[in-house]
Write a protein that holds these residues in place. Sequence first.
Motif, short mmCIF file in Angstrom:
data_model
loop_
_atom_site.label_atom_id
_atom_site.label_comp_id
_atom_site.label_asym_id
_atom_site.label_seq_id
_atom_site.Cartn_x
_atom_site.Cartn_y
_atom_site.Cartn_z
N GLU A 1 -8.78 7.02 -0.36
CA GLU A 1 -9.49 7.22 -1.73
C GLU A 1 -10.03 8.67 -1.83
N SER B 1 1.21 4.08 -3.14
CA SER B 1 1.03 5.55 -2.72
C SER B 1 1.99 6.68 -3.47
N HIS C 1 -3.06 -3.72 9.41
CA HIS C 1 -4.39 -3.73 8.77
C HIS C 1 -5.34 -4.58 9.47
N GLU D 1 -12.57 5.78 10.91
CA GLU D 1 -12.87 6.00 9.37
C GLU D 1 -13.64 7.01 9.00
N ASP E 1 0.80 -1.06 0.06
CA ASP E 1 0.20 -0.04 0.20
C ASP E 1 0.99 1.22 -0.02
N ALA F 1 -1.13 6.34 1.80
CA ALA F 1 -0.93 5.26 2.73
C ALA F 1 0.48 5.55 3.36
N ASN G 1 -5.41 3.84 4.36
CA ASN G 1 -5.96 3.85 3.03
C ASN G 1 -6.45 5.16 2.74
#
Length: 503
Positions: free
Chosen positions: A414, A43, A322, A434, A39, A401, A412
């Motif tokens: 997006e 990035s 994670h 989140e 990840d 990331a 993460n």
Amino acid sequence: MNVQEKILVTGATGYVGGRLVPRLLNAGYKVKAGSRSLDKLKSREWANHPNVELVTFNALNLESLTQALSGCSVAYYLIHSMSPEQEDFEHADKQAAQNTVAASEAHGLDRIIYLGGLGEENPYLSKHLKSRAEVGRILQSGQVKVTVLRAAMIIGSGSASFEILRYLVDRLPVIISSHWLQTPCQPIGIRNVLEYLISCLNHEETSGKTFDIGGTDVLSYQKLMEIYAEEAHLKKRWIISLPALTPVLSSYWINLITPVPAVISKPLVEGLRNPVVCRDNRITKIIPQKLLSCREAIRLALERLKQQQVETSWTDAGIISHPEWNYEGDPVWAGGTTYEDKRYIIIDGSPDEVWRPLIRIGGATGWYYGDWLWQFRGLLDLFFGGVGPNRGRRHPVELRAGDVLDFWRVINVEHAKKILLVAEMKLPGEAVLEFELNKIDENKTKLVQTARFIPNGFGGIAYWNSVTPLHNLIFNGMLRGIAKATRKKIIDGPRLVTNFYSS
């Protein structure tokens, strides 16, 4: 070296490796960029370059390292285990070096280029510098030729040593330190380090040899602080030396004032008692370049910070955790209780309009509500040996990331959709935070904020129950604060959706 041959850069998402990879690519080389996290590799801006191959491996795992070296003729060894998640960095560094020797011999590698540390071996050499020297010896003990470049303090925006210097001088008009401030050192600018690393490829006479690399100045750390204050246009700093102030005490003092945790600052401070000066200047004739003075290197680093162009940072190193238990409908972790606090707010604006203030969260922007409570939580974390509240963020409007975000780390991102953070503060359990943006129509967006926590025994359960009363205040305040920053109308909310669930 033939540009068609492939080069492995270990630690490609670290401070030096993250800057070396794009420069090798710009020079026309084919690169295998290696890291423990795919990840983080994905990035990077250079991740889609046609001449780069992303590869994940762990140097402590011989099999994965051997696979990473496959097809390569040269490897840059930029691995260092001195990080918060690695308690015994000396043992880890030794094992990683031994694995590298075995894997490079198995593939018939032509050369290893290693960036180590200056410091003459003696009984008083710090553990950090001893470990750097030992790694060099282990790498040189194999059949593959090794080029060792030994550097002292690297001056550049984002380096751990520079960040310690910057925060101490910026924040303290009176600096209390130990006698190590008078130790002579020969710092080097990061651009000079990169030039040496790359140019070694085309100078076969550097193969199998050890070189000291440094800038133009040999000076004390006190003088370095004075130069920084002048370049940063600060008032004169008063520096008081206390012989009783040990490296251990100094590291905790640094941990309080700067974003660099004690687990990293302690080995660095211990190394400051050792003179680190180039004894061999052969490299300056083999690879001539314009060497920066300390003043020039500091000026350039400050310009990068002012222009918000910090390419890489010491915080880039580390594993991205994670937590699989984070995902709803997948309670496979072990059984028990996963606490959840989910809230939403509907804003009269597009996802892009809501994203603009959201992506700035943390750091200098703050958390949009109760910043003093977040600061207090960070100070508590610092008291219990955690990372504390001072790490900030790499860039004010960019997240990728692996980035640090105060006492969180980005898992993460997006664009205009989601930000997922994992907590790195001391907790009796594991936590994630989140933010999700759901488009309702062209000018209406639902912002969902979810905090999840898996407790570690009774202490974790007690912790969650103790902070739950604050959630209505803090989390609702955050959502309102983000909405206010959009300058758009709140259509609905904040509203609580769930406050816990059990598996």
